[in-house]
Design a protein around this motif. Sequence first.
Motif, PDB file in Angstrom:
ATOM      1  N   SER A 287       0.832  -1.204   0.000  1.00 26.85           N
ATOM      2  CA  SER A 287       0.000   0.000   0.000  1.00 26.85           C
ATOM      3  C   SER A 287       0.864   1.250   0.000  1.00 26.85           C
ATOM      4  N   ALA A 288       1.935   1.227   0.806  1.00 23.52           N
ATOM      5  CA  ALA A 288       2.820   2.397   0.860  1.00 23.52           C
ATOM      6  C   ALA A 288       3.426   2.674  -0.511  1.00 23.52           C
ATOM      7  N   ILE A 289       3.812   1.607  -1.229  1.00 25.27           N
ATOM      8  CA  ILE A 289       4.367   1.800  -2.577  1.00 25.27           C
ATOM      9  C   ILE A 289       3.326   2.439  -3.485  1.00 25.27           C
ATOM     10  N   ALA A 290       2.080   1.918  -3.410  1.00 26.27           N
ATOM     11  CA  ALA A 290       1.008   2.454  -4.250  1.00 26.27           C
ATOM     12  C   ALA A 290       0.778   3.934  -3.949  1.00 26.27           C
ATOM     13  N   VAL A 291       0.694   4.261  -2.657  1.00 25.37           N
ATOM     14  CA  VAL A 291       0.416   5.651  -2.273  1.00 25.37           C
ATOM     15  C   VAL A 291       1.579   6.548  -2.698  1.00 25.37           C
ATOM     16  N   ALA A 292       2.801   6.092  -2.445  1.00 26.81           N
ATOM     17  CA  ALA A 292       3.963   6.901  -2.810  1.00 26.81           C
ATOM     18  C   ALA A 292       3.991   7.144  -4.320  1.00 26.81           C
ATOM     19  N   ALA A 293       3.777   6.066  -5.086  1.00 22.94           N
ATOM     20  CA  ALA A 293       3.823   6.202  -6.547  1.00 22.94           C
ATOM     21  C   ALA A 293       2.762   7.179  -7.029  1.00 22.94           C
ATOM     22  N   MET A 294       1.534   6.996  -6.538  1.00 22.54           N
ATOM     23  CA  MET A 294       0.454   7.866  -6.996  1.00 22.54           C
ATOM     24  C   MET A 294       0.676   9.312  -6.546  1.00 22.54           C
TER      25      MET A 294
END
Lengths: 316, 269
Positions: A287-294
């Motif tokens: 989730s952290a990767i998704a949030v950071a990327a977005m």
Amino acid sequence: MTSETKAGLKLVAPPALYAVLLLAAPLATVLIYSVLTGDKGKVGLPVTLDNYYDLFKMKGGQNLLSYIAAGMPSEDPTASLWARFRDGVSDAIYIVIMGRSLVISMLVTFATVALAYPIAYFVSFHVRPERKSLWLFLITIPFWTSYIIRVALWRTILGYNGIVDNFLTAIGLEPANILANGVAAITITLAHAFAPFAVLPIFVSLEKVDRSLLEAGQDLGESRWSTFLRVTLPLTMPGVIAAVLIVFIPTVGDYVTPKLIGGGQVPMIANLMETEMLTKRDQAMGSAIAVAAMSIVAVISIIFVVWNRRYIGGKK
Amino acid sequence: MKKGQGLRGYAILYLLFLYGPIIILPMFAFNDSKVVSFPLSGFTTQWFGEMWADQNLREALGRSLIIALCTATLSTTLGVFAARASVRYKFPGKTGIMGLIMLPLVLPDIIVAMALLVVLLSIGIPLSLMTIIMGHILLCTPFAVAILSSAFQSLDKSLEEAALDLGETPWSTFRLIILPLVMPGIMASFLICFTISIDEFVVANFLGSGKPVLSSYIFGQFRFPAKVPAMLALGTILVAFSILLLTIAEYFRRRGIAKAGGNDTGGFL
């Protein structure tokens, strides 16, 4: 509340409710998960920013942030600060993948929009009105055919002894084997996949250009080319901006192309997310990767829009 | 028009680039060699036979058809609601609500898939065809809304007012006047959503129960070089089928716009 307003709200309720339950709520969940502690398929308390800190993880267990904070210690005392920084970053595997995704996306966006503008211009200015929708239809058809099959075929076109190589050898050049260069192969494939997304918004903005302005420009002694640069291009910038965003944002998260074209050797963000979520079953980290990327994508998009704001606000 | 000529040449090259893979596809599907590379060695229909004999493939196709039919029906229904509301009515929060509905158009598929997966797992809903349909509806509804909005936009509001003045209820006006006029748009939306759903891979892969659908089956088979020609044969059929559906959809879309007396501004999206 008027009866009209009520009727409108009632009407939009089913799709809105669906989107809230199955899109907004899940996105909010991802946001919350990203600050929780993940553990083998579960997430729980305490609330933490460790996941975001771990995005800077380096090979060998170190963290890029603490490495920088410690003054980037190096075994080689003669190495310059910049070289140490570069070494550190290249060891931070998540950062490398994230940076690669962004670079590929930007290359794809640039290539797609630059290639799309002339074709949109051609259809808008040089095709008879009754033939325009046929041209647009022709341009959109490939987009609707199986994505996986198209991507797989680019392997054949770009690969060792593929069509490009055959052509190059036939005209007496060295085979290029573009496929071996993962980034180039992914860029070409994605630029192909997203072509209509760029053509359509640019076409729409070109259609809106008042043709008499162009005549005026030429009557006042501008050449064709300078009329284009000083009238047409600025007026169609909203379409170009829309095209840039609509290509840039989804390509950052493309999953299939790096998997099939890069042979998994050149992973992008989507592949990283899959590994965290499904292989390592760490939903908090995923989730952290998704949030950071977005978030990065959103920030870049906003900067881009603000940078070009004079073109958007100018025409009322 | 010297400049126009140069652009025309460019346009043809561009179409060649767009259609390159689709032109090459049937060449290898009928090519008498296990190796997918030039030069072509001879004509065969062996790969089509091999593909057709594949039991797993047929099962995957069955699953994909169920998903695509459900997705197309439900997305188009939701699309009618959203398009009608956004074209005809003003209501508070309209931009935000429509923005949310259209969001999957720009959001990477993987984000949609992962977010939904996280929620489904946490509330303990087992993955099935149903969960794939849920995800596909999210992805397809924006396209349905885009197509249907242009259908609703070209409606003449006075027809509706006339029906109401003549004593029809809002519902019967919708059924008798509006629905028939936007029917071509509905058909176009259904066909487009069907095509998207059949081809979609990311959501189908992550929200599926492990039993492959068509796209995930093809994806898996590409790992085995020996299976590639049969997959290309399948791809040829899929592409031909998609083009057929799209041509029908385009026909409906144009007829709908002509029927409502609007101007064709061209293209989906």
